[in-house]
Motif scaffolding. Structure first.
Motif, mmCIF file in Angstrom:
data_model
loop_
_atom_site.group_PDB
_atom_site.id
_atom_site.type_symbol
_atom_site.label_atom_id
_atom_site.label_comp_id
_atom_site.label_asym_id
_atom_site.label_seq_id
_atom_site.Cartn_x
_atom_site.Cartn_y
_atom_site.Cartn_z
ATOM 1 N N PRO A 96 1.162 -7.443 133.949
ATOM 2 C CA PRO A 96 1.491 -6.063 133.556
ATOM 3 C C PRO A 96 2.927 -5.669 133.908
ATOM 4 N N GLN A 97 3.481 -6.299 134.933
ATOM 5 C CA GLN A 97 4.864 -6.040 135.306
ATOM 6 C C GLN A 97 5.676 -7.320 135.093
ATOM 7 N N LEU A 98 6.653 -7.243 134.217
ATOM 8 C CA LEU A 98 7.472 -8.404 133.905
ATOM 9 C C LEU A 98 8.711 -8.439 134.796
ATOM 10 N N ASP A 99 9.103 -9.622 135.175
ATOM 11 C CA ASP A 99 10.297 -9.822 135.991
ATOM 12 C C ASP A 99 11.518 -9.726 135.081
ATOM 13 N N VAL A 100 12.229 -8.596 135.147
ATOM 14 C CA VAL A 100 13.353 -8.346 134.236
ATOM 15 C C VAL A 100 14.459 -9.373 134.430
ATOM 16 N N ALA A 101 14.759 -9.725 135.650
ATOM 17 C CA ALA A 101 15.819 -10.700 135.916
ATOM 18 C C ALA A 101 15.480 -12.041 135.265
ATOM 19 N N HIS A 102 14.199 -12.442 135.352
ATOM 20 C CA HIS A 102 13.779 -13.707 134.735
ATOM 21 C C HIS A 102 13.838 -13.605 133.218
ATOM 22 N N LEU A 103 13.420 -12.457 132.672
ATOM 23 C CA LEU A 103 13.494 -12.251 131.227
ATOM 24 C C LEU A 103 14.927 -12.416 130.731
ATOM 25 N N GLU A 104 15.840 -11.741 131.396
ATOM 26 C CA GLU A 104 17.237 -11.779 130.952
ATOM 27 C C GLU A 104 17.848 -13.166 131.127
ATOM 28 N N GLU A 105 17.429 -13.879 132.172
ATOM 29 C CA GLU A 105 17.943 -15.230 132.379
ATOM 30 C C GLU A 105 17.479 -16.160 131.261
ATOM 31 N N VAL A 106 16.222 -16.056 130.868
ATOM 32 C CA VAL A 106 15.702 -16.885 129.779
ATOM 33 C C VAL A 106 16.353 -16.501 128.456
ATOM 34 N N ILE A 107 16.445 -15.217 128.187
ATOM 35 C CA ILE A 107 17.028 -14.745 126.925
ATOM 36 C C ILE A 107 18.471 -15.208 126.788
ATOM 37 N N SER A 108 19.214 -15.202 127.891
ATOM 38 C CA SER A 108 20.625 -15.595 127.835
ATOM 39 C C SER A 108 20.798 -17.046 127.400
ATOM 40 N N GLN A 109 19.768 -17.875 127.586
ATOM 41 C CA GLN A 109 19.855 -19.287 127.207
ATOM 42 C C GLN A 109 19.902 -19.489 125.691
ATOM 43 N N PHE A 110 19.578 -18.445 124.937
ATOM 44 C CA PHE A 110 19.557 -18.558 123.475
ATOM 45 C C PHE A 110 20.827 -17.999 122.831
ATOM 46 N N ILE A 111 21.762 -17.553 123.648
ATOM 47 C CA ILE A 111 23.014 -17.016 123.114
ATOM 48 C C ILE A 111 23.992 -18.160 122.864
ATOM 49 N N GLY A 112 24.659 -18.113 121.718
ATOM 50 C CA GLY A 112 25.609 -19.158 121.363
ATOM 51 C C GLY A 112 25.062 -20.028 120.244
ATOM 52 N N ARG A 113 25.648 -21.184 120.067
ATOM 53 C CA ARG A 113 25.214 -22.114 119.011
ATOM 54 C C ARG A 113 24.019 -22.900 119.521
ATOM 55 N N ILE A 114 22.917 -22.822 118.782
ATOM 56 C CA ILE A 114 21.687 -23.500 119.173
ATOM 57 C C ILE A 114 21.089 -24.204 117.961
ATOM 58 N N ILE A 148 22.440 -22.934 114.213
ATOM 59 C CA ILE A 148 22.690 -21.510 113.945
ATOM 60 C C ILE A 148 23.389 -20.929 115.170
ATOM 61 N N GLU A 149 23.863 -19.709 115.046
ATOM 62 C CA GLU A 149 24.542 -19.091 116.186
ATOM 63 C C GLU A 149 23.992 -17.706 116.454
ATOM 64 N N ILE A 150 23.599 -17.493 117.690
ATOM 65 C CA ILE A 150 23.191 -16.169 118.153
ATOM 66 C C ILE A 150 24.418 -15.527 118.792
ATOM 67 N N ARG A 151 25.018 -14.573 118.099
ATOM 68 C CA ARG A 151 26.254 -13.946 118.610
ATOM 69 C C ARG A 151 25.975 -13.108 119.850
ATOM 70 N N SER A 152 24.874 -12.352 119.792
ATOM 71 C CA SER A 152 24.480 -11.550 120.958
ATOM 72 C C SER A 152 22.960 -11.379 120.928
ATOM 73 N N LEU A 153 22.398 -11.249 122.119
ATOM 74 C CA LEU A 153 20.947 -11.092 122.256
ATOM 75 C C LEU A 153 20.696 -10.240 123.491
ATOM 76 N N ASP A 154 20.233 -9.013 123.261
ATOM 77 C CA ASP A 154 20.075 -8.047 124.350
ATOM 78 C C ASP A 154 18.630 -7.599 124.487
ATOM 79 N N LEU A 155 18.189 -7.489 125.727
ATOM 80 C CA LEU A 155 16.887 -6.917 126.028
ATOM 81 C C LEU A 155 17.032 -5.403 126.032
#
Length: 348
Positions: A96-114, A148-155
């Motif tokens: 029920p409570q998500l770890d925001v720091a972990h979410l943002e760390e994982v999401i940041s891995q998809f930014i850039g050319r993938i 492809i390239e993810i230019r930006s990805l924000d929570l």
């Protein structure tokens, strides 16, 4: 049917295909020719730029443009289609409570050319068959990954089990696949719960207009529809026509080039033009947008060319002219429709 030229931005509603939206606009304003600039699935909403008339010649530049989306990702469920419309294949508990720091760390891995593997439920073809048709038959085939390239990805926000993300990406990006990949990386699985396009190239939702409808629902009956008054429909059609934007405004990311009247007349009738002006490098009075650095320009950049007081089309200097201070050879690569008969007469 009228010859209408330019770009009209529509806010595509839920449940309607991009082609159905295009055909409705085309009929409503009486346009002779139209084409959209990037498909939105029926479950997606938002910005759908429609090229009208002569602007369809330039549609590939909008198809190639970056797109921005606001999307909801549902954690804990994977589906057969990668979105909410598919059959649920697997469920996992989400705290029920998500770890925001972990979410943002994982999401940041998809930014850039993938690398991204296109989904089976897509319009890509395998041996001439659309993948979605094979998927409906229960078949799966190997699909090569695409860069492809993810230019930006924000929570943007989170309320377990939902994440709201803002994504700006290159052409060819599948947001459904991105949602699934993020869910897999988090360990919960995920599918796309909603998708709204908010920008495409130079256009944003602020430029978009509601899709017209000849009918409206009766307030006292959810099943009865009545035809709207003709004068209201005509007024809405005029409003949409007035909202059509010149195609060159949508090409503002390309550098501008101004030529004299004689050169413009020659270009329009298909002649190659040689411009000589040693003091101007390529002989071109070119201006670049301030945010477009020289290093980002291709070796043979396209230019928006103007002459005779109007936008003529797109050109690029011939290869031999690049770097020459003596001359530049130009030929229209894509020509905008202009009154060529009057120009031809003036050359005789």
């Amino acid at each position: 049917m009228k010859q209408l030229d330019g770009v009209l931005c529509i806010d595509k509603p839920l449940g309607l295909s991009s082609n159905a939206a295009l055909q409705r606009v085309k009929r409503f304003i009486g346009a002779a020719k139209a084409g959209h600039t990037g498909t939105l699935d029926p479950m997606a909403t938002g910005l759908l730029p429609i090229c009208l008339g002569d602007a369809t010649k330039f549609s590939r530049f909008f198809l190639d443009a970056d797109k921005t989306y606001l999307t909801e990702v549902r954690l804990g469920q994977t589906t057969s289609t990668g979105d909410r419309e598919g059959e649920i294949l697997e469920e996992k508990p989400v705290p029920p409570q998500l770890d925001v720091a972990h979410l943002e760390e994982v999401i940041s891995q998809f930014i850039g050319r993938i690398e991204q593997i296109p989904p089976m439920y897509s319009a890509l073809k395998h041996k001439g068959q659309p993948l979605y048709k094979l998927a409906r038959q229960g078949k799966a085939v190997d699909r090569p990954s695409r860069s492809i390239e993810i230019r930006s990805l924000d929570l943007v926000s989170h309320a377990s089990p939902l994440l709201t993300l803002k994504v700006t990406c290159s052409k060819g990006t599948y947001i459904r696949t991105l949602a699934e990949d993020i869910g897999r990386k988090l360990g919960y699985g995920a599918h796309l719960a909603s998708l709204r396009r908010t920008a495409s190239g130079p256009f944003t939702l602020e430029d978009a207009h509601q899709l017209p409808d000849r009918y409206e629902m009766q307030l006292d009956s959810a099943d009865e529809r009545i035809e709207r008054a003709p004068e209201l429909l005509a007024a809405e059609a005029r409003s949409l026509v007035a909202a059509i934007r010149p195609v060159d405004l949508a090409l503002g990311h390309l550098p501008r080039l101004d030529i004299d009247a004689a050169a413009a007349r020659s270009l329009i009738v298909g002649r190659e033009v040689i411009i000589r002006d040693p003091g101007l490098g390529l002989g071109l009075k070119a201006s670049k947008p301030q945010d477009l650095a020289d290093a980002s320009l291709p070796e043979k950049p396209l230019y928006r060319v103007y002459g005779l007081g109007c936008f003529l089309g797109l050109v690029h200097p011939s290869e031999e002219a690049v770097g020459s201070a003596a001359h530049a050879r130009l030929r229209l690569e894509i020509c905008k429709l202009v009154n060529t008969s009057a120009i031809v007469a003036s050359l005789q």
